[in-house]
Design a protein around this motif. Structure first.
Motif, PDB file in Angstrom:
ATOM      1  N   GLY A  36      27.147  27.787  51.883  1.00 26.04           N
ATOM      2  CA  GLY A  36      26.777  28.121  53.113  1.00 26.04           C
ATOM      3  C   GLY A  36      27.980  27.607  54.235  1.00 26.04           C
ATOM      4  N   GLY A  37      27.934  27.975  55.771  1.00 31.33           N
ATOM      5  CA  GLY A  37      28.954  27.722  56.373  1.00 31.33           C
ATOM      6  C   GLY A  37      28.582  28.333  57.790  1.00 31.33           C
ATOM      7  N   SER A  38      29.814  28.317  58.426  1.00 37.17           N
ATOM      8  CA  SER A  38      29.478  29.143  59.845  1.00 37.17           C
ATOM      9  C   SER A  38      30.703  30.046  59.838  1.00 37.17           C
ATOM     10  CB  SER A  38      29.954  28.137  60.934  1.00 37.17           C
ATOM     11  OG  SER A  38      28.855  27.087  61.046  1.00 37.17           O
ATOM     12  N   VAL A  39      30.101  31.375  60.252  1.00 33.18           N
ATOM     13  CA  VAL A  39      31.080  32.344  60.215  1.00 33.18           C
ATOM     14  C   VAL A  39      30.845  33.380  61.691  1.00 33.18           C
ATOM     15  CG1 VAL A  39      31.466  32.679  58.063  1.00 33.18           C
ATOM     16  CG2 VAL A  39      29.523  33.914  59.226  1.00 33.18           C
ATOM     17  N   GLN A  40      31.788  33.924  61.902  1.00 32.96           N
ATOM     18  CA  GLN A  40      31.400  34.989  63.205  1.00 32.96           C
ATOM     19  C   GLN A  40      30.666  36.196  62.899  1.00 32.96           C
ATOM     20  OE1 GLN A  40      35.324  35.358  65.232  1.00 32.96           O
ATOM     21  NE2 GLN A  40      34.731  33.644  66.514  1.00 32.96           N
ATOM     22  N   THR A  41      30.306  36.863  63.632  1.00 30.11           N
ATOM     23  CA  THR A  41      29.709  38.199  63.470  1.00 30.11           C
ATOM     24  C   THR A  41      30.590  39.185  62.611  1.00 30.11           C
ATOM     25  OG1 THR A  41      28.090  37.750  65.578  1.00 30.11           O
ATOM     26  CG2 THR A  41      28.682  40.318  64.491  1.00 30.11           C
ATOM     27  N   GLY A  42      30.229  39.806  61.759  1.00 28.32           N
ATOM     28  CA  GLY A  42      30.981  40.721  60.860  1.00 28.32           C
ATOM     29  C   GLY A  42      31.698  39.876  59.732  1.00 28.32           C
ATOM     30  N   GLY A  43      31.649  38.629  59.617  1.00 30.06           N
ATOM     31  CA  GLY A  43      32.061  38.072  58.550  1.00 30.06           C
ATOM     32  C   GLY A  43      31.437  37.988  57.424  1.00 30.06           C
ATOM     33  N   SER A  44      31.925  37.215  56.143  1.00 26.15           N
ATOM     34  CA  SER A  44      31.246  37.149  55.063  1.00 26.15           C
ATOM     35  C   SER A  44      31.100  35.834  54.365  1.00 26.15           C
ATOM     36  CB  SER A  44      32.035  38.070  54.064  1.00 26.15           C
ATOM     37  OG  SER A  44      32.387  39.460  54.284  1.00 26.15           O
ATOM     38  N   LEU A  45      30.116  35.680  53.593  1.00 24.46           N
ATOM     39  CA  LEU A  45      29.880  34.513  52.711  1.00 24.46           C
ATOM     40  C   LEU A  45      29.267  34.602  51.482  1.00 24.46           C
ATOM     41  CD1 LEU A  45      28.278  31.928  55.461  1.00 24.46           C
ATOM     42  CD2 LEU A  45      30.513  31.677  54.547  1.00 24.46           C
TER      43      LEU A  45
ATOM     44  N   PRO B 150       7.077  33.529  48.789  1.00 30.57           N
ATOM     45  CA  PRO B 150       7.484  32.200  48.209  1.00 30.57           C
ATOM     46  C   PRO B 150       6.598  31.510  47.234  1.00 30.57           C
ATOM     47  CG  PRO B 150       6.926  32.036  50.732  1.00 30.57           C
ATOM     48  CD  PRO B 150       6.802  33.540  50.358  1.00 30.57           C
ATOM     49  N   ARG B 151       5.159  31.873  47.494  1.00 29.80           N
ATOM     50  CA  ARG B 151       4.298  31.332  46.642  1.00 29.80           C
ATOM     51  C   ARG B 151       4.455  31.470  45.191  1.00 29.80           C
ATOM     52  NH1 ARG B 151      -1.063  31.850  50.723  1.00 29.80           N
ATOM     53  NH2 ARG B 151       0.010  30.441  52.113  1.00 29.80           N
ATOM     54  N   THR B 152       5.136  32.530  44.840  1.00 28.34           N
ATOM     55  CA  THR B 152       5.263  33.101  43.178  1.00 28.34           C
ATOM     56  C   THR B 152       6.559  32.406  42.542  1.00 28.34           C
ATOM     57  OG1 THR B 152       6.627  34.915  44.064  1.00 28.34           O
ATOM     58  CG2 THR B 152       4.380  35.232  43.736  1.00 28.34           C
ATOM     59  N   PHE B 153       7.232  31.524  43.386  1.00 28.82           N
ATOM     60  CA  PHE B 153       8.231  30.789  42.941  1.00 28.82           C
ATOM     61  C   PHE B 153       7.834  29.233  42.750  1.00 28.82           C
ATOM     62  CE2 PHE B 153      11.273  33.930  42.213  1.00 28.82           C
ATOM     63  CZ  PHE B 153      10.890  34.802  43.261  1.00 28.82           C
ATOM     64  N   SER B 154       8.191  28.726  41.452  1.00 28.72           N
ATOM     65  CA  SER B 154       7.901  27.450  41.182  1.00 28.72           C
ATOM     66  C   SER B 154       9.107  26.317  41.469  1.00 28.72           C
ATOM     67  CB  SER B 154       7.532  27.082  39.445  1.00 28.72           C
ATOM     68  OG  SER B 154       6.312  27.875  39.301  1.00 28.72           O
ATOM     69  N   TYR B 155      10.354  26.703  41.289  1.00 31.97           N
ATOM     70  CA  TYR B 155      11.414  25.966  41.337  1.00 31.97           C
ATOM     71  C   TYR B 155      12.151  26.315  42.539  1.00 31.97           C
ATOM     72  CZ  TYR B 155       9.821  25.417  36.643  1.00 31.97           C
ATOM     73  OH  TYR B 155       9.279  25.401  35.553  1.00 31.97           O
ATOM     74  N   TRP B 156      12.804  25.334  43.584  1.00 29.09           N
ATOM     75  CA  TRP B 156      13.471  25.840  44.551  1.00 29.09           C
ATOM     76  C   TRP B 156      14.560  24.800  44.842  1.00 29.09           C
ATOM     77  CZ3 TRP B 156      12.140  29.172  48.244  1.00 29.09           C
ATOM     78  CH2 TRP B 156      10.892  29.928  48.198  1.00 29.09           C
ATOM     79  N   GLY B 157      15.669  25.341  45.249  1.00 29.03           N
ATOM     80  CA  GLY B 157      16.794  24.421  45.701  1.00 29.03           C
ATOM     81  C   GLY B 157      16.637  23.549  47.075  1.00 29.03           C
ATOM     82  N   GLN B 158      17.622  22.772  47.447  1.00 26.68           N
ATOM     83  CA  GLN B 158      17.484  22.020  48.642  1.00 26.68           C
ATOM     84  C   GLN B 158      18.083  22.759  49.759  1.00 26.68           C
ATOM     85  OE1 GLN B 158      20.250  22.342  46.476  1.00 26.68           O
ATOM     86  NE2 GLN B 158      21.767  22.142  48.259  1.00 26.68           N
ATOM     87  N   GLY B 159      18.585  23.968  49.812  1.00 25.99           N
ATOM     88  CA  GLY B 159      18.732  25.024  50.886  1.00 25.99           C
ATOM     89  C   GLY B 159      20.324  24.531  51.393  1.00 25.99           C
ATOM     90  N   THR B 160      20.943  25.810  51.867  1.00 26.35           N
ATOM     91  CA  THR B 160      22.150  25.706  52.320  1.00 26.35           C
ATOM     92  C   THR B 160      22.266  26.335  53.772  1.00 26.35           C
ATOM     93  OG1 THR B 160      24.669  26.003  51.885  1.00 26.35           O
ATOM     94  CG2 THR B 160      23.100  27.881  51.262  1.00 26.35           C
ATOM     95  N   GLN B 161      22.830  25.877  54.662  1.00 27.66           N
ATOM     96  CA  GLN B 161      22.863  26.307  56.103  1.00 27.66           C
ATOM     97  C   GLN B 161      23.735  27.497  56.396  1.00 27.66           C
ATOM     98  OE1 GLN B 161      20.547  25.844  58.471  1.00 27.66           O
ATOM     99  NE2 GLN B 161      21.486  27.753  59.783  1.00 27.66           N
ATOM    100  N   VAL B 162      23.275  28.645  56.716  1.00 29.95           N
ATOM    101  CA  VAL B 162      24.234  29.615  57.325  1.00 29.95           C
ATOM    102  C   VAL B 162      24.188  30.020  58.660  1.00 29.95           C
ATOM    103  CG1 VAL B 162      24.729  32.186  56.951  1.00 29.95           C
ATOM    104  CG2 VAL B 162      24.385  30.642  55.013  1.00 29.95           C
ATOM    105  N   THR B 163      25.288  30.008  59.548  1.00 33.31           N
ATOM    106  CA  THR B 163      25.379  30.019  60.859  1.00 33.31           C
ATOM    107  C   THR B 163      26.237  31.284  61.172  1.00 33.31           C
ATOM    108  OG1 THR B 163      24.616  27.882  61.314  1.00 33.31           O
ATOM    109  CG2 THR B 163      25.354  28.949  63.194  1.00 33.31           C
ATOM    110  N   VAL B 164      25.719  32.122  61.861  1.00 28.25           N
ATOM    111  CA  VAL B 164      26.536  33.388  62.432  1.00 28.25           C
ATOM    112  C   VAL B 164      26.382  33.341  63.966  1.00 28.25           C
ATOM    113  CG1 VAL B 164      26.903  35.632  62.266  1.00 28.25           C
ATOM    114  CG2 VAL B 164      25.657  34.769  60.294  1.00 28.25           C
ATOM    115  N   SER B 165      27.675  33.151  64.352  1.00 28.75           N
ATOM    116  CA  SER B 165      28.212  33.329  65.979  1.00 28.75           C
ATOM    117  C   SER B 165      28.505  34.580  66.360  1.00 28.75           C
ATOM    118  CB  SER B 165      28.826  32.075  66.143  1.00 28.75           C
ATOM    119  OG  SER B 165      30.136  32.241  65.650  1.00 28.75           O
ATOM    120  N   SER B 166      28.079  34.889  67.411  1.00 29.57           N
ATOM    121  CA  SER B 166      28.602  36.187  68.108  1.00 29.57           C
ATOM    122  C   SER B 166      29.814  36.049  68.899  1.00 29.57           C
ATOM    123  CB  SER B 166      27.474  36.652  69.102  1.00 29.57           C
ATOM    124  OG  SER B 166      27.269  35.511  69.802  1.00 29.57           O
TER     125      SER B 166
END
Length: 132
Positions: free
Chosen positions: A9-18, A116-132
């Motif tokens: 995850g991370g921060s990108v501008q509009t149109g970017g890729s991750l 989401p209730r059909t899934f038993s296992y989950w990660g902790q998450g990663t933040q994605v931020t897209v700025s205009s």
């Protein structure tokens, strides 16, 4: 015990890729249904991409179709989410989820519900931020 660890995850501008990665450990079944969900503040958790590790069958939410691509490396027990043409509305915490799936029929049942209730296992998450 199954553990999922997201990264990329991370921060990108509009149109970017991750590219997000989800590394799994502790798998005891040979095949799994794996998905990427996302959740923005004040919104429900939304499933955006799903894959059945048995045959690579995939499903995408309309909001990301044509921009996001889910893939797998079974040798590494890792699932990826390539996100292109990112938009500010893609900003969210992204979670990897997994569920034991022995057949593609089970996968089809999961994508019919997109819950989401059909899934038993989950990660902790990663933040994605897209700025205009």
């Amino acid at each position: 015990q199954v553990q999922l660890v997201e990264s990329g995850g991370g921060s990108v501008q509009t149109g970017g890729s991750l590219r997000l990665s989800c590394a799994a450990s502790g798998y005891t079944y040979s095949t799994y249904c794996t998905a990427w969900f996302r959740q923005a503040p004040g919104k429900e958790r939304e499933g955006v991409a799903f894959i059945y590790t048995g045959d690579g069958n995939t499903y995408y939410a309309d909001s990301v179709k044509g921009r996001f691509y889910i893939s797998q490396d079974n040798a590494k027990n890792t699932v990826y989410l390539q996100m292109n043409s990112l938009k500010p509305e893609d900003t969210a915490m992204y979670y990897c989820a997994a569920e034991e799936c022995m057949t593609v029929i089970q996968f089809l049942g999961i994508i019919a519900r997109l819950s989401p209730r059909t899934f038993s296992y989950w990660g902790q998450g990663t933040q994605v931020t897209v700025s205009s």
